[in-house]
Write a protein that holds these residues in place. Structure first.
Motif, PDB file in Angstrom:
ATOM      1  N   ALA A  75       2.847  20.312 -21.563  1.00 51.71           N
ATOM      2  CA  ALA A  75       3.290  21.166 -22.664  1.00 51.71           C
ATOM      3  C   ALA A  75       4.418  20.501 -23.443  1.00 51.71           C
ATOM      4  CB  ALA A  75       3.749  22.517 -22.117  1.00 51.71           C
ATOM      5  N   GLU A  76       5.355  19.894 -22.731  1.00 56.60           N
ATOM      6  CA  GLU A  76       6.476  19.225 -23.406  1.00 56.60           C
ATOM      7  C   GLU A  76       5.994  18.025 -24.195  1.00 56.60           C
ATOM      8  OE1 GLU A  76      10.876  17.321 -22.334  1.00 56.60           O
ATOM      9  OE2 GLU A  76       9.599  18.124 -20.742  1.00 56.60           O
ATOM     10  N   ASP A  77       5.053  17.274 -23.606  1.00 59.23           N
ATOM     11  CA  ASP A  77       4.520  16.112 -24.299  1.00 59.23           C
ATOM     12  C   ASP A  77       3.768  16.527 -25.557  1.00 59.23           C
ATOM     13  OD1 ASP A  77       4.223  13.304 -24.402  1.00 59.23           O
ATOM     14  OD2 ASP A  77       2.160  13.492 -23.700  1.00 59.23           O
ATOM     15  N   LEU A  78       3.006  17.614 -25.468  1.00 62.31           N
ATOM     16  CA  LEU A  78       2.267  18.110 -26.624  1.00 62.31           C
ATOM     17  C   LEU A  78       3.223  18.540 -27.725  1.00 62.31           C
ATOM     18  CD1 LEU A  78      -0.342  19.007 -28.000  1.00 62.31           C
ATOM     19  CD2 LEU A  78      -0.155  21.184 -26.760  1.00 62.31           C
ATOM     20  N   GLU A  79       4.270  19.278 -27.345  1.00 66.92           N
ATOM     21  CA  GLU A  79       5.242  19.724 -28.334  1.00 66.92           C
ATOM     22  C   GLU A  79       5.937  18.537 -28.998  1.00 66.92           C
ATOM     23  OE1 GLU A  79       9.165  22.630 -28.758  1.00 66.92           O
ATOM     24  OE2 GLU A  79       8.050  22.531 -26.870  1.00 66.92           O
ATOM     25  N   THR A  80       6.265  17.535 -28.184  1.00 67.35           N
ATOM     26  CA  THR A  80       6.921  16.349 -28.730  1.00 67.35           C
ATOM     27  C   THR A  80       6.025  15.640 -29.734  1.00 67.35           C
ATOM     28  OG1 THR A  80       8.229  16.027 -26.716  1.00 67.35           O
ATOM     29  CG2 THR A  80       7.918  14.111 -28.136  1.00 67.35           C
ATOM     30  N   ARG A  81       4.753  15.478 -29.373  1.00 68.33           N
ATOM     31  CA  ARG A  81       3.832  14.773 -30.269  1.00 68.33           C
ATOM     32  C   ARG A  81       3.610  15.544 -31.563  1.00 68.33           C
ATOM     33  NH1 ARG A  81      -1.022  14.619 -28.363  1.00 68.33           N
ATOM     34  NH2 ARG A  81      -0.784  15.572 -26.322  1.00 68.33           N
ATOM     35  N   PRO A 273       0.242  12.833  -8.483  1.00 68.11           N
ATOM     36  CA  PRO A 273      -1.092  12.472  -8.957  1.00 68.11           C
ATOM     37  C   PRO A 273      -1.412  13.152 -10.281  1.00 68.11           C
ATOM     38  CG  PRO A 273      -1.240  14.076  -7.185  1.00 68.11           C
ATOM     39  CD  PRO A 273       0.199  13.671  -7.264  1.00 68.11           C
ATOM     40  N   GLY A 274      -2.385  12.637 -10.957  1.00 60.49           N
ATOM     41  CA  GLY A 274      -2.771  13.190 -12.255  1.00 60.49           C
ATOM     42  C   GLY A 274      -2.696  12.112 -13.312  1.00 60.49           C
ATOM     43  N   GLN A 275      -3.543  12.174 -14.284  1.00 60.63           N
ATOM     44  CA  GLN A 275      -3.638  11.129 -15.300  1.00 60.63           C
ATOM     45  C   GLN A 275      -2.910  11.490 -16.582  1.00 60.63           C
ATOM     46  OE1 GLN A 275      -7.824  10.424 -15.787  1.00 60.63           O
ATOM     47  NE2 GLN A 275      -8.045   9.431 -13.808  1.00 60.63           N
ATOM     48  N   ASN A 276      -2.193  12.606 -16.601  1.00 58.58           N
ATOM     49  CA  ASN A 276      -1.603  13.073 -17.840  1.00 58.58           C
ATOM     50  C   ASN A 276      -0.095  12.909 -17.852  1.00 58.58           C
ATOM     51  OD1 ASN A 276      -4.092  13.985 -18.996  1.00 58.58           O
ATOM     52  ND2 ASN A 276      -4.029  15.708 -17.588  1.00 58.58           N
ATOM     53  N   GLN A 277       0.390  11.764 -17.427  1.00 50.99           N
ATOM     54  CA  GLN A 277       1.814  11.485 -17.529  1.00 50.99           C
ATOM     55  C   GLN A 277       2.226  11.400 -18.991  1.00 50.99           C
ATOM     56  OE1 GLN A 277       2.487   7.832 -15.340  1.00 50.99           O
ATOM     57  NE2 GLN A 277       3.764   8.903 -13.887  1.00 50.99           N
ATOM     58  N   PRO A 278       3.361  12.012 -19.347  1.00 57.03           N
ATOM     59  CA  PRO A 278       3.858  11.847 -20.711  1.00 57.03           C
ATOM     60  C   PRO A 278       4.103  10.371 -21.024  1.00 57.03           C
ATOM     61  CG  PRO A 278       5.028  13.616 -19.590  1.00 57.03           C
ATOM     62  CD  PRO A 278       4.185  12.926 -18.552  1.00 57.03           C
ATOM     63  N   ARG A 279       3.988  10.033 -22.288  1.00 56.89           N
ATOM     64  CA  ARG A 279       4.137   8.630 -22.690  1.00 56.89           C
ATOM     65  C   ARG A 279       5.507   8.080 -22.311  1.00 56.89           C
ATOM     66  NH1 ARG A 279       4.913   6.117 -28.342  1.00 56.89           N
ATOM     67  NH2 ARG A 279       4.270   3.957 -28.025  1.00 56.89           N
TER      68      ARG A 279
END
Length: 299
Positions: A75-81, A273-279
């Motif tokens: 959610a934070e990564d999406l908001e940032t982008r 685990p998980g492939q959705n690490q923020p950039r």
């Protein structure tokens, strides 16, 4: 509101209590209880077993801990982008690392990273004990040795030899051990991990392995303090090469029993685990790998 309640839930787990989490977030006990109740109602499951003296996760709570931080990161990564654009790097990164390594090596890596990415913040927790990454909401943790939790992912940073060392002043006063058995006549400075002191020191020479039970009058759960005691001449310590690199270079500490050193252990960065690490997390991970690779090449 769901994301806010998930964040509160993780803070309760990290702090080990509702009151402590409320104090940190500036929330009243009543508000914390109401929001936790709302989260349990949303999922239709009890997440925490609560008594006046203790708090523990239910099975459903454990499942939520594993996924909540990933959801918050996404959610934070999406908001940032959306707010800043896909090419901007911003947001907070939660990191856990050993005390000495954090102060002596990682702080410089983080300084350079923050200079390059001024819209990123790093929340660094230093500690020499085991941490539950999901429970404390950490994005990355730096650890020595074998990985106990097989569900975590890892990247190796470097090999790390643990070296027996002492200060010139201590050696001048007490003599230099020539074999591991000589340590039985010296004051050894011990690290404590949890409830166990690291008093069994391994050695190896010509294929012959030996584990020696050492003793000393100073024990601490803080690697930085053990290093400080050693530099001041209070005894002999066994430290990671990365923790004492500057002390060795400056002659403040002298390596001992080098013919008896055991094979190095891995130093690695681990993450959930998980492939959705923020950039921003992926970039910091690569910066850490690159920093240790450059140090090893320069040796």
């Amino acid at each position: 509101m769901l994301l806010d309640n998930l964040s509160l839930f993780l803070r309760i787990v990290e702090k080990g209590g509702m009151a402590a989490a409320g104090r940190e977030l500036g929330l009243s006990p009543a508000t914390v209880s109401e929001r936790l109740a709302a989260l349990e109602a949303h999922y239709g499951a009890r997440l925490l077993n609560r008594t006046t003296r203790s708090l523990s996760l239910t099975d459903e709570g454990r499942d939520l801990v594993e996924g909540a931080q990933r959801l918050l990161n996404e959610a934070e990564d999406l908001e940032t982008r959306i707010r800043l654009g896909v090419n901007r790097v911003a947001g907070i990164i939660h990191v856990h690392a050993p005390v000495d390594l954090g102060r002596n090596k990682l702080s410089g890596v983080f300084d350079a990273f923050l200079d390059e990415h001024p819209e990123v913040s790093i929340d660094l927790t230093l500690g020499d004990g085991y941490v539950d990454l999901a429970g404390m909401g950490a994005d990355l943790a730096i650890r020595y040795g074998a990985l106990g939790d097989s569900s975590l992912k890892l990247r190796k940073l470097a090999d790390s030899a643990r070296i027996v060392v002492a200060s010139p002043a201590y050696l001048a006063r007490c003599g230099t051990p020539a074999t591991p058995d000589d340590l039985l006549h010296h004051n050894c400075l011990l690290m404590r991990f949890g409830t166990d002191a690291d008093r069994f020191w391994p050695f190896e020479k010509d294929g012959r392995k030996q584990v020696l039970a050492v003793r000393g009058n100073r024990i601490a759960n803080d690697g930085g303090l053990v290093r400080k005691w050693c530099v001041k001449g209070h005894g002999i310590a066994r430290k990671s090469q990365w923790d004492i690199a500057d002390d060795l270079a400056a002659g403040r500490l002298i390596p001992l029993l080098q013919d008896y050193e055991v094979a190095p252990i891995p130093l690695q960065v681990v993450y959930p685990p998980g492939q959705n690490q923020p950039r921003r997390v992926r970039l910091l991970l690569e910066a850490l790998v690159q920093a240790f690779a450059e140090d090893e090449q320069s040796d």
